[in-house]
Design an enzyme around this catalytic site. Structure first.
Site, PDB file in Angstrom:
ATOM      1  N   ARG A   1     -26.115 -17.084   1.985  1.00 24.09           N
ATOM      2  CA  ARG A   1     -24.922 -17.923   2.039  1.00 24.09           C
ATOM      3  C   ARG A   1     -23.697 -17.071   1.723  1.00 24.09           C
ATOM      4  O   ARG A   1     -23.767 -16.143   0.902  1.00 24.09           O
ATOM      5  CB  ARG A   1     -25.013 -19.056   1.007  1.00 24.09           C
ATOM      6  CG  ARG A   1     -25.979 -20.178   1.373  1.00 24.09           C
ATOM      7  CD  ARG A   1     -25.510 -20.986   2.579  1.00 24.09           C
ATOM      8  NE  ARG A   1     -26.376 -22.085   2.919  1.00 24.09           N
ATOM      9  CZ  ARG A   1     -27.341 -22.052   3.859  1.00 24.09           C
ATOM     10  NH1 ARG A   1     -27.572 -20.947   4.546  1.00 24.09           N
ATOM     11  NH2 ARG A   1     -28.048 -23.128   4.128  1.00 24.09           N
TER      12      ARG A   1
ATOM     13  N   HIS B   1     -23.963 -17.023  11.896  1.00 30.92           N
ATOM     14  CA  HIS B   1     -25.007 -17.820  11.232  1.00 30.92           C
ATOM     15  C   HIS B   1     -26.165 -18.110  12.200  1.00 30.92           C
ATOM     16  O   HIS B   1     -26.523 -19.263  12.446  1.00 30.92           O
ATOM     17  CB  HIS B   1     -24.414 -19.130  10.675  1.00 30.92           C
ATOM     18  CG  HIS B   1     -25.262 -19.743   9.600  1.00 30.92           C
ATOM     19  ND1 HIS B   1     -24.752 -20.392   8.494  1.00 30.92           N
ATOM     20  CD2 HIS B   1     -26.603 -19.820   9.450  1.00 30.92           C
ATOM     21  CE1 HIS B   1     -25.731 -20.839   7.733  1.00 30.92           C
ATOM     22  NE2 HIS B   1     -26.882 -20.497   8.298  1.00 30.92           N
TER      23      HIS B   1
HETATM   24  P1  NDP Z   1     -37.061 -20.174  -1.237  1.00 33.53           P
HETATM   25  O1  NDP Z   1     -36.649 -21.315  -2.088  1.00 33.53           O
HETATM   26  O2  NDP Z   1     -38.416 -20.215  -0.621  1.00 33.53           O
HETATM   27  O3  NDP Z   1     -36.960 -18.812  -2.050  1.00 33.53           O
HETATM   28  C1  NDP Z   1     -35.910 -18.532  -2.914  1.00 33.53           C
HETATM   29  C2  NDP Z   1     -36.159 -17.218  -3.627  1.00 33.53           C
HETATM   30  O4  NDP Z   1     -34.990 -16.885  -4.376  1.00 33.53           O
HETATM   31  C3  NDP Z   1     -37.323 -17.294  -4.631  1.00 33.53           C
HETATM   32  O5  NDP Z   1     -38.024 -16.092  -4.655  1.00 33.53           O
HETATM   33  C4  NDP Z   1     -36.589 -17.522  -5.947  1.00 33.53           C
HETATM   34  O6  NDP Z   1     -37.279 -17.050  -7.112  1.00 33.53           O
HETATM   35  C5  NDP Z   1     -35.362 -16.663  -5.731  1.00 33.53           C
HETATM   36  N1  NDP Z   1     -34.301 -17.096  -6.647  1.00 33.53           N
HETATM   37  C6  NDP Z   1     -33.719 -18.301  -6.764  1.00 33.53           C
HETATM   38  N2  NDP Z   1     -32.807 -18.311  -7.756  1.00 33.53           N
HETATM   39  C7  NDP Z   1     -32.833 -17.077  -8.297  1.00 33.53           C
HETATM   40  C8  NDP Z   1     -32.152 -16.456  -9.375  1.00 33.53           C
HETATM   41  N3  NDP Z   1     -31.249 -17.120 -10.111  1.00 33.53           N
HETATM   42  N4  NDP Z   1     -32.443 -15.181  -9.659  1.00 33.53           N
HETATM   43  C9  NDP Z   1     -33.368 -14.493  -8.947  1.00 33.53           C
HETATM   44  N5  NDP Z   1     -34.055 -15.020  -7.912  1.00 33.53           N
HETATM   45  C10 NDP Z   1     -33.793 -16.296  -7.602  1.00 33.53           C
HETATM   46  O7  NDP Z   1     -35.938 -20.041  -0.120  1.00 33.53           O
HETATM   47  P2  NDP Z   1     -36.091 -19.532   1.397  1.00 33.53           P
HETATM   48  O8  NDP Z   1     -36.708 -18.189   1.373  1.00 33.53           O
HETATM   49  O9  NDP Z   1     -36.722 -20.574   2.238  1.00 33.53           O
HETATM   50  O10 NDP Z   1     -34.562 -19.462   1.849  1.00 33.53           O
HETATM   51  C11 NDP Z   1     -33.610 -18.681   1.158  1.00 33.53           C
HETATM   52  C12 NDP Z   1     -32.219 -19.011   1.661  1.00 33.53           C
HETATM   53  O11 NDP Z   1     -31.998 -18.478   2.957  1.00 33.53           O
HETATM   54  C13 NDP Z   1     -31.894 -20.483   1.849  1.00 33.53           C
HETATM   55  O12 NDP Z   1     -31.599 -21.115   0.619  1.00 33.53           O
HETATM   56  C14 NDP Z   1     -30.701 -20.452   2.775  1.00 33.53           C
HETATM   57  O13 NDP Z   1     -29.509 -20.409   2.034  1.00 33.53           O
HETATM   58  C15 NDP Z   1     -30.875 -19.127   3.526  1.00 33.53           C
HETATM   59  N6  NDP Z   1     -31.111 -19.350   4.960  1.00 33.53           N
HETATM   60  C16 NDP Z   1     -30.255 -18.764   5.859  1.00 33.53           C
HETATM   61  C17 NDP Z   1     -30.446 -18.903   7.193  1.00 33.53           C
HETATM   62  C18 NDP Z   1     -29.588 -18.191   8.170  1.00 33.53           C
HETATM   63  O14 NDP Z   1     -29.703 -18.410   9.369  1.00 33.53           O
HETATM   64  N7  NDP Z   1     -28.738 -17.290   7.748  1.00 33.53           N
HETATM   65  C19 NDP Z   1     -31.537 -19.727   7.731  1.00 33.53           C
HETATM   66  C20 NDP Z   1     -32.403 -20.264   6.707  1.00 33.53           C
HETATM   67  C21 NDP Z   1     -32.177 -20.091   5.374  1.00 33.53           C
HETATM   68  P3  NDP Z   1     -38.712 -17.640  -7.537  1.00 33.53           P
HETATM   69  O15 NDP Z   1     -39.668 -16.996  -6.547  1.00 33.53           O
HETATM   70  O16 NDP Z   1     -38.906 -17.165  -8.904  1.00 33.53           O
HETATM   71  O17 NDP Z   1     -38.631 -19.132  -7.387  1.00 33.53           O
HETATM   72  C1  OXD Z   2     -30.590 -23.116   6.738  1.00 36.17           C
HETATM   73  C2  OXD Z   2     -29.565 -22.433   7.502  1.00 36.17           C
HETATM   74  O1  OXD Z   2     -30.432 -23.241   5.537  1.00 36.17           O
HETATM   75  O2  OXD Z   2     -29.468 -22.666   8.705  1.00 36.17           O
HETATM   76  O3  OXD Z   2     -31.601 -23.516   7.338  1.00 36.17           O
HETATM   77  O4  OXD Z   2     -28.819 -21.627   6.970  1.00 36.17           O
END
Ligand code: NDP
Ligand code: OXD
Length: 316
Positions: free
Chosen positions: A231, A279
């Site tokens: 993001r 995006h």
């Molecule tokens: P998940 O919820 O599966 O994974 C999140 C990861 O981030 C976990 O490993 C979590 O740790 C870690 N995390 C969360 N908070 C913290 C913190 N404070 N400190 C350290 N690590 C942290 O999310 P996804 O992998 O499914 O997606 C990640 C993001 O990708 C989405 O939230 C979205 O914003 C973005 N996205 C972007 C897209 C694009 O097209 N650009 C498309 C889809 C998603 P833990 O393992 O310990 O829980």
């Molecule tokens: C999502 C994205 O969060 O599109 O799926 O960024």
């Protein structure tokens, strides 16, 4: 088939996507469900499920019989910002194979681009300079992934398979074969110090907002690369530009921004060391995501809890 009176009702309230394609796919995947499209929602007390993306805040609070909220996207921070989001109703995020494939491809492409110094070759082309640079071997290239969840974990594994020296950082300790894992704020500097190509795949929460700033960027080795596919609010824009201008960062690829579409006057558009993508790193695709949604909604109808429920306390 159940009569019209008893059919469960799914409210579709998604903006900025191909609604005709979604409705066709949802009708096909969920023939037993009555589909209503916001704002033409009929009696709001009939609605048990909602499928949302960029919906009007406050809308969900008007649905007294809501059983589950399904997000079209993986990142749910905008839904969590709805001040009237019903507290007791499970919020389900999108975890879908097409999203994972897209993100995996995009991150691999960007890492290979920088690993093979294509940014330098592009600049050399502008200068008409023929320079046969020798890239390091992948095992000597240190890639670091912020976030080791559904998407970050998959990308880390793929980069390991391509021979890179991969590390990952998460909130809680994780074990992924071949990946050096770090967890928690206290291990962030150590993780950053060993990272030549940094990929951000964190969810946006109060703890991760502005995480890419002067202080964190200063921990990276000089001339590191940055790829943001999470993001825009993870990044302090001015600090990123300062790091690129000073040479602390060599280049950055940004797929996400504080304001989208990226405003025409934003300096990212014209910065020589920034690649802008609109995006598109991973796009929720109707074909697979409608099936994913249907499977999860059917779990609810069978009396089971839906999968991939957001933990509201953690914020992701
Ligand atoms: P998940 O919820 O599966 O994974 C999140 C990861 O981030 C976990 O490993 C979590 O740790 C870690 N995390 C969360 N908070 C913290 C913190 N404070 N400190 C350290 N690590 C942290 O999310 P996804 O992998 O499914 O997606 C990640 C993001 O990708 C989405 O939230 C979205 O914003 C973005 N996205 C972007 C897209 C694009 O097209 N650009 C498309 C889809 C998603 P833990 O393992 O310990 O829980
Ligand atoms: C999502 C994205 O969060 O599109 O799926 O960024």
């Amino acid at each position: 088939m159940a009569s019209e009176m008893t059919r469960p009702v799914l409210l579709y309230a998604c903006a900025g996507v191909d609604t005709a394609a979604w409705l066709e796919a949802l009708r096909c995947e969920l023939p037993q469900v009555e589909l209503r499209v916001w704002p033409d929602a009929g009696n709001l007390a009939d609605i048990q499920f909602a499928f949302v993306w960029r919906y009007p805040p406050g809308m969900l609070a008007r649905l007294p019989k809501l059983r589950a909220i399904f997000s079209l996207g993986a990142g749910v921070e905008s839904i969590l910002r709805d001040p009237e989001l019903p507290r007791e109703v499970p919020l389900v995020r999108m975890v879908d194979p097409a999203l994972a494939i897209g993100m995996n491809e995009f991150v691999l492409m960007c890492v290979l681009h920088y690993h093979r110094q294509m940014d330098v070759h592009a600049e050399n082309q502008r200068q008409r300079t023929w320079s046969r640079l020798v890239p390091p071997l992948p095992q000597d290239r240190r890639v670091g992934i912020l976030g080791l969840g559904e998407l970050g974990g998959l990308c880390a594994g793929t980069l390991v398979k391509h021979g890179f020296d991969v590390a990952g950082w998460s909130r809680t300790a994780r074990a992924i074969e071949g990946v050096h894992t770090f967890a928690g704020v206290e291990q962030l500097p150590e993780f950053l110090r060993r990272t030549e190509i940094l990929v951000c795949l964190l969810p946006l929460t109060p703890s991760t907002e502005n995480i890419i700033n002067n202080a964190t960027l200063a921990h990276l080795p000089r001339g590191a690369y940055f790829i943001n596919v999470a993001r825009g609010q993870h990044v302090v824009d001015a600090d990123l530009i300062a790091a690129l201008d000073s040479g602390q960062l060599a280049a950055a690829t940004l797929d996400v921004f504080r304001e989208e579409p990226l405003p025409a006057e934003h300096p990212f558009w014209v910065h020589r060391r920034i690649t802008v993508a609109p995006h598109i790193a991973a796009i929720t695709q109707v074909k697979t995501a409608a099936r994913t949604l249907a499977a999860n909604l059917n779990r609810c109808l069978a009396g089971d809890a839906p999968a991939n429920v957001v933990d509201r306390r953690r914020g992701y």
